[in-house]
Enzyme design. Structure first.
Site, PDB file in Angstrom:
ATOM      1  N   CYS A 185      20.777   2.812  26.373  1.00 55.34           N
ATOM      2  CA  CYS A 185      21.993   2.961  25.568  1.00 55.34           C
ATOM      3  C   CYS A 185      21.683   2.602  24.128  1.00 55.34           C
ATOM      4  O   CYS A 185      20.998   1.607  23.866  1.00 55.34           O
ATOM      5  CB  CYS A 185      23.067   2.034  26.143  1.00 55.34           C
ATOM      6  SG  CYS A 185      24.623   2.086  25.246  1.00 55.34           S
TER       7      CYS A 185
ATOM      8  N   HIS B 179      27.882   8.180  31.867  1.00 52.38           N
ATOM      9  CA  HIS B 179      27.481   7.061  31.005  1.00 52.38           C
ATOM     10  C   HIS B 179      28.380   6.998  29.763  1.00 52.38           C
ATOM     11  O   HIS B 179      28.891   5.943  29.403  1.00 52.38           O
ATOM     12  CB  HIS B 179      26.004   7.228  30.590  1.00 52.38           C
ATOM     13  CG  HIS B 179      25.511   6.169  29.663  1.00 52.38           C
ATOM     14  ND1 HIS B 179      24.647   5.166  30.065  1.00 52.38           N
ATOM     15  CD2 HIS B 179      25.753   5.930  28.351  1.00 52.38           C
ATOM     16  CE1 HIS B 179      24.392   4.370  29.038  1.00 52.38           C
ATOM     17  NE2 HIS B 179      25.053   4.815  27.988  1.00 52.38           N
ATOM     18  N   GLU B 180      28.587   8.160  29.122  1.00 51.57           N
ATOM     19  CA  GLU B 180      29.428   8.191  27.916  1.00 51.57           C
ATOM     20  C   GLU B 180      30.896   7.935  28.266  1.00 51.57           C
ATOM     21  O   GLU B 180      31.608   7.255  27.529  1.00 51.57           O
ATOM     22  CB  GLU B 180      29.273   9.526  27.172  1.00 51.57           C
ATOM     23  CG  GLU B 180      27.879   9.789  26.626  1.00 51.57           C
ATOM     24  CD  GLU B 180      27.309   8.627  25.821  1.00 51.57           C
ATOM     25  OE1 GLU B 180      28.062   7.953  25.080  1.00 51.57           O
ATOM     26  OE2 GLU B 180      26.098   8.385  25.935  1.00 51.57           O
TER      27      GLU B 180
ATOM     28  N   HIS C 287      31.831   4.397  28.393  1.00 50.38           N
ATOM     29  CA  HIS C 287      32.079   3.783  27.078  1.00 50.38           C
ATOM     30  C   HIS C 287      33.552   3.849  26.683  1.00 50.38           C
ATOM     31  O   HIS C 287      34.082   2.895  26.119  1.00 50.38           O
ATOM     32  CB  HIS C 287      31.244   4.455  25.982  1.00 50.38           C
ATOM     33  CG  HIS C 287      29.856   3.932  25.865  1.00 50.38           C
ATOM     34  ND1 HIS C 287      29.574   2.619  25.563  1.00 50.38           N
ATOM     35  CD2 HIS C 287      28.656   4.544  25.992  1.00 50.38           C
ATOM     36  CE1 HIS C 287      28.261   2.442  25.518  1.00 50.38           C
ATOM     37  NE2 HIS C 287      27.677   3.605  25.789  1.00 50.38           N
TER      38      HIS C 287
END
Length: 196
Positions: A105, A147-148, A151
């Site tokens: 990341c 993954h994004e 966030h």
């Protein structure tokens, strides 16, 4: 414009992003700055919280993964030129089997760990023109999007590690938040001692 990437430890990385309205001021400019910032840091994805904005916005360019010889020709073709803006995304379902993949990341430089995730997702989102889409992705593409997406939900990949792994990484993560890490791109560190 290349923006500084927020480092681990900043509270903005723990906020659930707010929905973006169609008339959000200078949205195109913000997205353009995010692309510049991501490419400058050699990333494949970047979410608004990583540049200090708790918004439901992230970008993905999976093209670098198309070079991976471990992937099938079909997978490489899917990844090649895959470049998208995701606004107000909502993952509708995650299916398939769990599989581990080594993740890193931009907000947590120098740390890479295997993270287990489901291999298929269905997601609804608006693109940069606020056109709505519902799409299903699998494999590496699903992984990058998950993954994004995490966030904008205030979740980091390190949250998904075992408690032992977390304990082992604790010191390194603390050093990142203090700016004690070598990076090739601009960052903003939450616990860096100010020069007197």
């Amino acid at each position: 414009m290349v923006l500084p990437i927020v480092a681990y430890g900043d509270p903005v990385l723990r906020k659930v992003g707010k929905e973006i309205e169609k008339d959000f001021p200078k949205l195109d400019e913000l997205i353009e700055n995010m692309w510049e910032t991501m490419y400058n840091a050699s990333g494949v994805g970047l979410a608004a919280p990583q540049i200090g904005l708790p918004l439901r916005l992230f970008i993905v360019d999976a093209t670098p993964f198309a070079e991976d010889d471990d992937l099938t020709d079909a997978e490489q073709k899917t990844l090649e030129g895959f470049k998208k803006v995701f606004i107000n995304a909502k993952i509708k379902e995650e299916t398939g089997k769990d599989w581990a993949f080594n993740e890193g990341c931009l907000s947590i430089p120098d740390i890479r760990e295997d993270v287990s995730r489901k291999d298929t997702i269905t997601i609804t989102y608006c693109d940069g023109d606020f056109k709505e889409h519902t799409e299903t992705y699998d494999g590496v593409l699903a992984r990058v999007i998950q993954h994004e997406y995490d966030h904008i939900e205030g979740i980091l990949f390190t949250d998904k590690l075992s408690s032992l792994k977390k304990r082992l990484l604790k010191g390194r993560l603390a050093n990142i938040s203090k700016g004690k890490v070598k990076v090739e791109y601009r960052m903003r560190f939450p616990n860096m001692k100010k020069a007197r």
